[in-house]
Design an enzyme around this catalytic site. Structure first.
Site, PDB file in Angstrom:
ATOM      1  N   ARG A 111       0.847  -1.204   0.000  1.00  0.00           N
ATOM      2  CA  ARG A 111       0.000   0.000   0.000  1.00  0.00           C
ATOM      3  C   ARG A 111       0.881   1.252   0.000  1.00  0.00           C
ATOM      4  NH1 ARG A 111      -4.530  -0.057   4.503  1.00  0.00           N
ATOM      5  NH2 ARG A 111      -5.259   1.744   3.277  1.00  0.00           N
TER       6      ARG A 111
ATOM      7  N   CYS B  25      -1.172   5.805   9.244  1.00  0.00           N
ATOM      8  CA  CYS B  25      -1.550   4.538   8.603  1.00  0.00           C
ATOM      9  C   CYS B  25      -2.680   4.848   7.635  1.00  0.00           C
ATOM     10  CB  CYS B  25      -1.947   3.502   9.657  1.00  0.00           C
ATOM     11  SG  CYS B  25      -3.320   4.026  10.713  1.00  0.00           S
TER      12      CYS B  25
END
Length: 275
Positions: free
Chosen positions: A172, A230
């Site tokens: 990611r 995050c």
């Protein structure tokens, strides 16, 4: 002060003269809440806390899990019996993300003694119960500001002036996949540091020495300031906890990537390097 507690230590303290307040913060993305699992079996005395309803505000411009309304958070903590004069122990289903979010919020709002059960509920070998406790009303009043917090602008600056860690999975970070948010990639200047590398195969945190070596290799020792983000500010709290175990103080960017990428004017980097 230790930020984590082992199952054996929790069993000992729970049987002692000053047992901790226990919070069950089990959470699974995409599931409204895990209250039914809590009602089926939980550590005796634990009170269920709803991660999305009580530890976060509704999704919006501030990301998928913005800071909760402090009145809502404070009421939930008092309902659970939280008071500044008693230690608090938080646990989740094992990955430590939701428990760390509760740990960070309590620390951020001034609670002096809160720890996460290392390994979560799977590490607990004591009895479980379906009995729902009714603890005395607590008197904890959240007073924000006791732990460092980043907004989007602060994260952008820190990515250049200090060390900003991206706690998501490496793919990611690189922008190869993005299963949740509308844009793939990372904040320019941020360094990849997946949370799964903070724990062993049982979900317990690595020893402090191993965590310190990990974060030193990422540049934490030389950085003037360390921050973490995050996807939505939940798993990043686990990284802040891991950094504390390792001896580093870190700021949390609560809005994280879900807030950052919602603004098309903010830059996005891809690939394996900070950019």
């Amino acid at each position: 002060m230790n930020a984590i507690i082992s199952a054996s230590e929790l069993a000992s303290e729970s049987a002692g003269p000053r047992p901790p307040v226990l919070l069950d913060v089990r959470y699974q993305m995409g599931v409204p809440n895990l209250r039914s699992a809590y009602e089926t079996a939980h550590i005796p005395g634990a009170v269920f806390i709803d991660m999305e309803a009580e530890l976060a505000a509704p999704p919006g411009a501030g990301g998928r899990h913005p800071l909760p309304d402090l009145a809502v958070f404070g009421a939930a903590m008092r309902r659970a019996g939280v008071t500044p004069s008693r230690p608090v122990v938080v646990y989740d289903g094992g990955q430590g993300w939701a428990a760390a979010r509760a740990w960070w919020l309590l620390r951020f709002t001034g609670h002096p003694d809160v720890r996460v059960l290392d390994g979560g509920l799977p590490a607990w070998t004591g009895p479980l119960t379906s009995e729902i406790p009714s603890p005395p009303e607590g008197d904890f009043v959240p007073a924000p500001g006791a732990a460092p917090l980043l907004d989007a602008d602060g994260a952008a600056v820190l990515a250049r002036s200090g060390l900003l860690l991206d706690a998501r999975a490496a793919e990611r970070y690189r922008g190869e996949v993005e299963p949740i948010d509308p844009v793939a990639g990372h904040i320019p200047g941020a360094v990849s540091a997946p949370t799964m590398e903070n724990v062993d195969e049982d979900g317990r945190f690595l020893p402090a020495e191993a965590l310190a070596a990990r974060f030193k290799a990422l540049g934490a020792a030389e950085a003037a300031e360390v921050g973490v983000y995050c996807g939505s500010g939940v798993s990043a709290a686990q990284q802040v906890l891991a950094l504390e175990i390792a001896g580093f103080r870190a700021a949390l960017y609560v809005g994280s990537w879900s807030e950052w990428c919602a603004d098309a004017s903010r830059p996005v980097a891809t690939g394996p390097h900070p950019g």
